[in-house]
Scaffold this motif. Structure first.
Motif, mmCIF file in Angstrom:
data_model
loop_
_atom_site.group_PDB
_atom_site.id
_atom_site.type_symbol
_atom_site.label_atom_id
_atom_site.label_comp_id
_atom_site.label_asym_id
_atom_site.label_seq_id
_atom_site.Cartn_x
_atom_site.Cartn_y
_atom_site.Cartn_z
ATOM 1 N N UNK A 1 -4.159 -15.058 5.153
ATOM 2 C CA UNK A 1 -5.251 -14.288 4.558
ATOM 3 C C UNK A 1 -4.829 -12.850 4.290
ATOM 4 N N UNK A 2 -4.064 -12.266 5.231
ATOM 5 C CA UNK A 2 -3.602 -10.902 5.034
ATOM 6 C C UNK A 2 -2.652 -10.801 3.852
ATOM 7 N N UNK A 3 -1.777 -11.789 3.712
ATOM 8 C CA UNK A 3 -0.836 -11.788 2.580
ATOM 9 C C UNK A 3 -1.590 -11.900 1.259
ATOM 10 N N UNK A 4 -2.554 -12.823 1.188
ATOM 11 C CA UNK A 4 -3.331 -12.997 -0.040
ATOM 12 C C UNK A 4 -4.174 -11.761 -0.344
ATOM 13 N N UNK A 5 -4.764 -11.176 0.688
ATOM 14 C CA UNK A 5 -5.555 -9.957 0.480
ATOM 15 C C UNK A 5 -4.676 -8.813 -0.010
ATOM 16 N N UNK A 6 -3.478 -8.731 0.554
ATOM 17 C CA UNK A 6 -2.563 -7.684 0.110
ATOM 18 C C UNK A 6 -2.129 -7.869 -1.334
ATOM 19 N N UNK A 7 -1.887 -9.128 -1.731
ATOM 20 C CA UNK A 7 -1.420 -9.408 -3.086
ATOM 21 C C UNK A 7 -2.515 -9.247 -4.131
ATOM 22 N N UNK A 8 -3.729 -9.712 -3.813
ATOM 23 C CA UNK A 8 -4.772 -9.796 -4.835
ATOM 24 C C UNK A 8 -5.912 -8.793 -4.640
ATOM 25 N N UNK A 9 -5.880 -7.993 -3.564
ATOM 26 C CA UNK A 9 -6.932 -7.003 -3.359
ATOM 27 C C UNK A 9 -6.347 -5.601 -3.186
ATOM 28 N N UNK A 10 -5.542 -5.409 -2.141
ATOM 29 C CA UNK A 10 -5.063 -4.063 -1.834
ATOM 30 C C UNK A 10 -4.030 -3.578 -2.850
ATOM 31 N N UNK A 11 -3.091 -4.441 -3.219
ATOM 32 C CA UNK A 11 -2.081 -4.030 -4.211
ATOM 33 C C UNK A 11 -2.723 -3.683 -5.560
#
Length: 326
Positions: A37-47
């Motif tokens: 979830x953290x990886x996906x959030x980083x890729x598609x939200x935070x980045x």
């Protein structure tokens, strides 16, 4: 053997570092399961959030390698852009009209469905919630046929009842298009606000109602003096969630009107999309950098509004605590 014994003694008498390590080992699987979830959030939200701010300082179409740093020029141009402010105003008009209607109607329905004597309440809850789980794009496409002036069900019903003499082009008329889209948005997301209210109503202690009924309070008095004050802290959060959802109506608007006719339904999300990925009104190329500036500016405004609502929710929570403890 001595090494093992000393390690065990160190672990049993260890300081903060050993305690932290034990806690990490105990909860390591939590971090493992959180990692995707953290990886996906980083890729598609935070980045994307970080890059949006970076792009907002560039003069860039988004389709070429030519990137020119322009600083705050995009924001200066944005302030002088009437098209942006018109779209900005339509988004908040959406909120000012749709949110109160959703809040009041969904609260009334939630109070009715919260009655334990109403045996069909689960059926009606499902009925009201079904549009929420339906894809917004599909709802928008279907509603274009429902509101069509060419044998659409809405016009046929109004004509059959004698309320109108000629079919109304709900989505083709600049004076009715925005209100028609609002009506669809209210209908589609009505159920989620109702669920919020139902969850809040479950937290109201039954003993308060019972004590008031012993004192001779009627239904209106129970609603006014118990239900409404107890729901105030939740109301602030529900208003925040509903307003935030109402600001994100891109899918419905894009499917129904694409911002037309004559930009009458061009809310801020549609404006940003068209500026970033479509040619402008003069036939020029898309402007991803300028669209990013519009998105960042709008995001800051929404964040400030959310902070004000959180402050209001905290004050309402303190008032609720005084009511319960008093």
């Amino acid at each position: 053997m001595a090494i093992t014994r000393s390690t065990a003694e160190l672990t049993s008498t260890g300081g903060p570092s050993s305690s932290t390590w034990r806690q990490f080992l105990t909860s390591r699987w939590c971090y493992v399961f959180m990692l995707p979830s953290l990886v996906l959030a980083g890729m598609f939200t935070f980045y994307p959030m970080v890059m949006s701010w970076y792009f907002s300082f560039l003069d860039w179409t988004g389709f070429t390698a030519d990137r020119n740093f322009v600083g705050l020029d995009n924001y200066r141009e944005l302030i002088d852009d009437p098209m942006f402010w018109h779209a900005f105003g339509r988004s908040f008009l959406f909120v000012l009209v749709a949110v109160p209607i959703r809040l009041v109607l969904s609260l009334l329905i939630a109070i009715l469905l919260n009655n334990q004597a109403f045996k069909l309440a689960p059926v009606f809850r499902t009925f009201f919630f079904l549009p929420v789980v339906t894809t917004a794009a599909i709802v928008g496409i279907v509603m274009t046929f429902v509101m069509s002036p060419f044998h659409g069900p809405v016009n046929q019903a109004l004509t059959g009842l004698g309320l109108i003499d000629a079919p109304i082009d709900f989505l083709g008329n600049p004076h009715t298009a925005l209100w028609s889209v609002m009506a669809v948005e209210i209908w589609k997301n009505f159920g989620i606000t109702m669920i919020y209210w139902l969850a809040a109503l479950q937290t109201v202690p039954r003993m308060l109602y019972e004590a008031a009924q012993v004192d001779g309070a009627g239904r209106f008095q129970l609603l006014r003096h118990i239900t409404v004050p107890m729901l105030l802290p939740f109301a602030a959060i529900i208003v925040l969630l509903t307003a935030n959802a109402t600001l994100h109506v891109f899918a419905v608007v894009q499917a129904m009107t694409k911002g037309g006719p004559y930009f009458s339904t061009q809310v801020i999300e549609v404006y940003i999309y068209q500026t970033a990925f479509a040619a402008d009104q003069a036939g020029g190329v898309p402007r991803l950098g300028y669209a990013s500036a519009a998105g960042c500016f709008f995001g800051v405004v929404v964040m400030l509004i959310a902070l004000l609502q959180v402050y209001a929710a905290r004050k309402a929570g303190q008032a609720r605590s005084q009511l319960v403890n008093g």
